[in-house]
Design a protein around this motif. Structure first.
Motif, mmCIF file in Angstrom:
data_model
loop_
_atom_site.group_PDB
_atom_site.id
_atom_site.type_symbol
_atom_site.label_atom_id
_atom_site.label_comp_id
_atom_site.label_asym_id
_atom_site.label_seq_id
_atom_site.Cartn_x
_atom_site.Cartn_y
_atom_site.Cartn_z
ATOM 1 N N LEU A 1 14.643 80.370 168.726
ATOM 2 C CA LEU A 1 13.552 81.309 168.495
ATOM 3 C C LEU A 1 12.357 80.844 169.326
ATOM 4 N N ASN A 2 12.020 81.645 170.328
ATOM 5 C CA ASN A 2 10.865 81.352 171.189
ATOM 6 C C ASN A 2 10.925 79.938 171.775
ATOM 7 N N GLU A 3 11.991 79.673 172.499
ATOM 8 C CA GLU A 3 12.185 78.352 173.098
ATOM 9 C C GLU A 3 12.323 78.441 174.617
ATOM 10 N N GLU A 4 11.529 79.299 175.253
ATOM 11 C CA GLU A 4 11.650 79.469 176.695
ATOM 12 C C GLU A 4 11.382 78.176 177.474
ATOM 13 N N LYS A 5 10.623 77.261 176.899
ATOM 14 C CA LYS A 5 10.318 76.006 177.584
ATOM 15 C C LYS A 5 11.496 75.044 177.586
ATOM 16 N N GLY B 1 16.821 84.498 167.075
ATOM 17 C CA GLY B 1 16.219 85.051 165.864
ATOM 18 C C GLY B 1 15.093 86.034 166.105
ATOM 19 N N GLY B 2 15.080 86.664 167.295
ATOM 20 C CA GLY B 2 14.041 87.652 167.589
ATOM 21 C C GLY B 2 12.923 87.091 168.438
ATOM 22 N N SER B 3 13.265 86.331 169.461
ATOM 23 C CA SER B 3 12.254 85.719 170.331
ATOM 24 C C SER B 3 11.374 86.778 170.986
ATOM 25 N N ARG C 1 10.511 84.642 176.743
ATOM 26 C CA ARG C 1 11.586 84.884 177.702
ATOM 27 C C ARG C 1 12.905 84.206 177.313
ATOM 28 N N THR C 2 13.012 83.704 176.102
ATOM 29 C CA THR C 2 14.211 82.986 175.690
ATOM 30 C C THR C 2 15.479 83.813 175.910
ATOM 31 N N ALA C 3 15.501 85.031 175.378
ATOM 32 C CA ALA C 3 16.706 85.866 175.477
ATOM 33 C C ALA C 3 17.048 86.195 176.928
#
Length: 338
Positions: free
Chosen positions: A14-18, A42-44, A47-49
């Motif tokens: 979830l929101n882990e683009e870094k 989980g709905g990022s 840009r994770t997805a």
């Protein structure tokens, strides 16, 4: 004919683009294992997805699935169900971490050799910026982790609990997977049920992972509040007393609150116990800075205090909430009365 078992690597995110690209890159086996890597998003909102989809376009073994429930416990359960039928082993991996070479193959070997239901691994926290390095120093030391096996282990052995890495898929599903009502501490709760079923858990010290901690005190406080709440929920569900290292933060919070209140109302002398606690934590941080030759270690003192008090606050909150719900049960609805 391939003799190795098929493996499904499950990565909740979830929101882990870094971190997601680095995590996936370090997880892909290079030993010829039959594998698939499933990212449960989980709905990022970052840009994770799209990063995962980009990686999947060049590697057919990677796929992106949606996790409507958002939490890690639900993500791993879903991944274990949608994994390809021939997968005998599931690997749970965090997108906020980096894995050593041969990690997945090593887990497969340990799981098969030890004949256990679960293999857990040590977790070494690693920071990048000054603040994150200081928080990492606290989490890697007894000042912050209290001597937890998966933080301090230097030898492989059977354990009651550790950082989850791999499961025999049938054993995982047989006990019902994670309890999805848990947003935190779902791993320790599952380990209790695994052991009660007669299964064993093996800690492999050679497969330590690198975990990147929160990089702000606010995020750290929220994380540890949730950890404390989750631990209390596990304790209440299974009616098991907490360990000494888990109850010490509650004692520290009580001592410091009493010291502060008494120092203000009665006499400044009563501030001494609280000041002694602060001094001990700050001295511990200074020691880490010197021993690790990194000035960021000085941050470990304040970080540890935040971890202790936030964990304790979450623990007490969950206990009081449970007590209140039993003392004041929800009123029956009008429809139920009718």
């Amino acid at each position: 004919m391939r003799s190795e078992p098929s493996v499904s690597i499950i990565v909740p995110t979830l929101n882990e683009e870094k971190y997601i690209r680095q995590a996936i890159g370090s997880l892909i086996p290079v030993e010829g294992l039959d594998y698939e890597l499933i990212v449960l998003d989980g709905g990022s909102t970052d840009r994770t997805a799209s990063i995962v989809e980009e990686l999947a376009s060049s590697n057919a073994s990677i796929r992106l699935e949606r996790n409507p429930a958002r939490y890690q416990s639900a993500a791993v359960n879903l991944g274990a169900k949608v994994a390809k039928p021939q997968s005998a082993i599931i690997v749970r991996a965090d997108s906020h971490a980096e894995y050593p070479p041969g990690f997945v193959a090593g887990l497969v070997g340990e799981l098969n050799q030890q004949k256990v239901a679960s293999v857990v691994v040590p977790m070494r926290t690693r920071g990048k910026g000054f603040l994150q390095r200081g928080i990492a120093a606290a989490q890697n030391s007894r000042l912050g982790n209290g001597g937890a096996a998966h933080r301090t282990a230097t030898s492989s052995r059977y354990v009651d609990h550790g950082h989850h890495a791999a499961f025999d898929r049938s054993a995982f599903l047989a006990v019902g997977g994670y309890d999805e009502s848990f947003t935190h501490n779902e791993d320790a709760e599952l380990d209790l049920r695994l052991r009660r079923s007669g299964a064993r858990i093996w800690l492999c010290s050679e497969l330590a992972i690198s975990y990147f901690p929160r990089n702000s005190f606010g995020a750290l406080a929220r994380q540890y509040f949730n950890h404390g709440s989750g631990r209390a929920k596990t304790m209440l569900k299974h009616r098991r007393p907490p360990k000494l290292r888990q109850i010490l933060p509650v004692g520290a919070l009580g001592l410091n609150a009493l010291s502060l209140a008494s120092g203000i109302v009665v006499s400044p002398l009563f501030l001494l116990p609280g000041l002694a606690y602060v001094g001990a934590c700050m001295t511990g941080g200074l020691f880490l800075a010197v021993s690790e030759r990194d000035p960021a270690g000085c941050v470990a003192g304040p970080a540890a205090m935040i971890m202790h008090h936030s964990w304790a606050a979450g623990f007490i909150y969950r206990v009081l909430r449970s007590t209140a719900s039993k003392a004041w049960p929800a009123p029956a609805s009008i429809e139920a009365v009718r």
